[in-house]
Scaffold this active site. Structure first.
Site, PDB file in Angstrom:
ATOM      1  N   ASP A  92      -0.624   8.866 -10.745  1.00 42.14           N
ATOM      2  CA  ASP A  92      -0.432   7.756 -11.687  1.00 42.14           C
ATOM      3  C   ASP A  92       1.050   7.428 -11.852  1.00 42.14           C
ATOM      4  O   ASP A  92       1.432   6.263 -11.974  1.00 42.14           O
ATOM      5  CB  ASP A  92      -1.035   8.101 -13.049  1.00 42.14           C
ATOM      6  N   ASP A 101       0.852  -1.186   0.000  1.00 40.76           N
ATOM      7  CA  ASP A 101       0.000   0.000   0.000  1.00 40.76           C
ATOM      8  C   ASP A 101       0.892   1.242   0.000  1.00 40.76           C
ATOM      9  O   ASP A 101       1.912   1.278   0.705  1.00 40.76           O
ATOM     10  CB  ASP A 101      -0.869  -0.020   1.274  1.00 40.76           C
ATOM     11  N   ASN A 152      -2.534  12.464  -3.802  1.00 42.01           N
ATOM     12  CA  ASN A 152      -3.373  12.877  -4.928  1.00 42.01           C
ATOM     13  C   ASN A 152      -4.006  14.250  -4.695  1.00 42.01           C
ATOM     14  O   ASN A 152      -4.114  15.063  -5.609  1.00 42.01           O
ATOM     15  CB  ASN A 152      -4.472  11.840  -5.177  1.00 42.01           C
ATOM     16  N   ASP A 200      -4.406   2.204  -4.852  1.00 45.41           N
ATOM     17  CA  ASP A 200      -2.968   2.110  -4.555  1.00 45.41           C
ATOM     18  C   ASP A 200      -2.628   0.805  -3.844  1.00 45.41           C
ATOM     19  O   ASP A 200      -1.596   0.707  -3.178  1.00 45.41           O
ATOM     20  CB  ASP A 200      -2.530   3.302  -3.696  1.00 45.41           C
TER      21      ASP A 200
END
Length: 308
Positions: free
Chosen positions: A199, A182, A190, A226
């Protein structure tokens, strides 16, 4: 006197029939577009058809008579020999996917059936293999099981392969490892840097996974968002933990800025390991839950950590 109108040829002798059968057999071997071979119980090739010339490093003069570990890279040879041994020890035909390199250096996948050859007393003296190239067929399925962003396999493929890999590890009596990964504080990343940059982070994680787990049989997945997973066999839990640590260190070493991820201020990973013993009877959901708990422990330790 024989009838001049009698056009029937004289009956063939047993020797002539054997020679005719041998010519047919040789023609099949020479023209079949599959790999056909036999090995003795020490792993030495005792017969191989002409189609083997498609493989990288093939030499017609030395291929027959050489050992599998002399002919192929070690990770490839181990895979091939493991399946031969299984067919010989269990005295049954087995069906397995195997990977070998072609002359153009591309890795091809073959569906192989291996079966034991028995002497008059019913004892195994060799194994025979028939291998069909299924690379193109597998490629045709890639879109449905591949994550478009990272190139990793997706959760659908994870669900397909999990049971297969667990059965394989049970047969080989090897430890199977589920590794869950993770990105630490990815939502905050983000929110601050934007999804396009997010990304790039996901691609960096996938790249780190590929750089570490690149042996035949190693499987890497993007489960969603993720969250990533790896499924691989190893010789010990310490070996598995060392591989997980390589992935963690690879991403940390990239020094990707992440202001919200204190105290370091860079993108890091948390990784959770769970180990599936060959005699385990747990379901896939139960094993995944154990991996989730290990991942939680890594987060609880302060993130940027590997935990069992």
């Amino acid at each position: 006197m024989p009838d001049r109108n009698d056009t029937h040829p004289p009956p063939r002798t047993e020797l002539e029939e054997l020679r005719a059968s041998d010519r047919i057999f040789r023609a099949l071997l020479d023209n079949a577009s599959v790999l056909i071979s036999t090995k003795d119980l020490q792993g030495n090739v005792t017969m191989a058809n002409r189609h083997f010339e498609i493989l990288d490093g093939y030499d017609a003069e030395s291929f027959v008579g050489s050992n599998v570990f002399e002919l192929f890279p070690r990770e490839i040879a181990e895979q091939l020999w493991r399946n031969d041994r299984m067919a010989a020890l269990e005295k049954r035909a087995i069906h397995e996917e195997e990977s070998v390199y072609h002359r153009d250096k591309t890795l091809h996948t073959y569906m192989t059936v291996k079966f034991p050859l028995l002497d008059d007393d019913g004892e195994v003296y060799a194994t025979c293999a028939f291998s069909t190239d299924i690379t193109e067929a597998k490629a045709a399925q890639v879109d449905s099981v591949t994550d478009e962003l990272t190139g990793l396999k997706n959760r659908r493929y994870f669900n397909i392969r999990f049971g297969e890999e667990q059965k394989r590890a049970q047969r080989d009596r090897r430890l199977l490892t589920l590794l869950l990964i993770d990105v630490d504080r990815f939502k905050e990343y983000n929110d601050h840097y934007g999804h396009p940059q997010g990304d790039h982070v996901l691609k960096a994680v996938a790249d780190a996974m590929h750089k570490t787990l690149h042996r035949p049989g190693d499987l890497c997945f993007r489960i969603g968002g993720d969250e990533f997973a790896c499924l691989f066999a190893s010789n010990s839990s310490n070996e598995s933990e060392a591989l997980a640590e390589q992935i963690r260190a690879n991403v940390e070493a990239r020094r990707i800025p992440h202001q919200a991820n204190t105290p370091g201020g860079h993108v890091t990973l948390s990784l959770g390991l769970t180990f599936i013993q060959p005699d385990a009877t747990l379901s896939q959901d139960q094993i995944y839950e154990l991996g989730d708990q290990a991942l939680y422990r890594a987060k609880h330790k302060g993130r940027n950590a590997v935990s069992r």
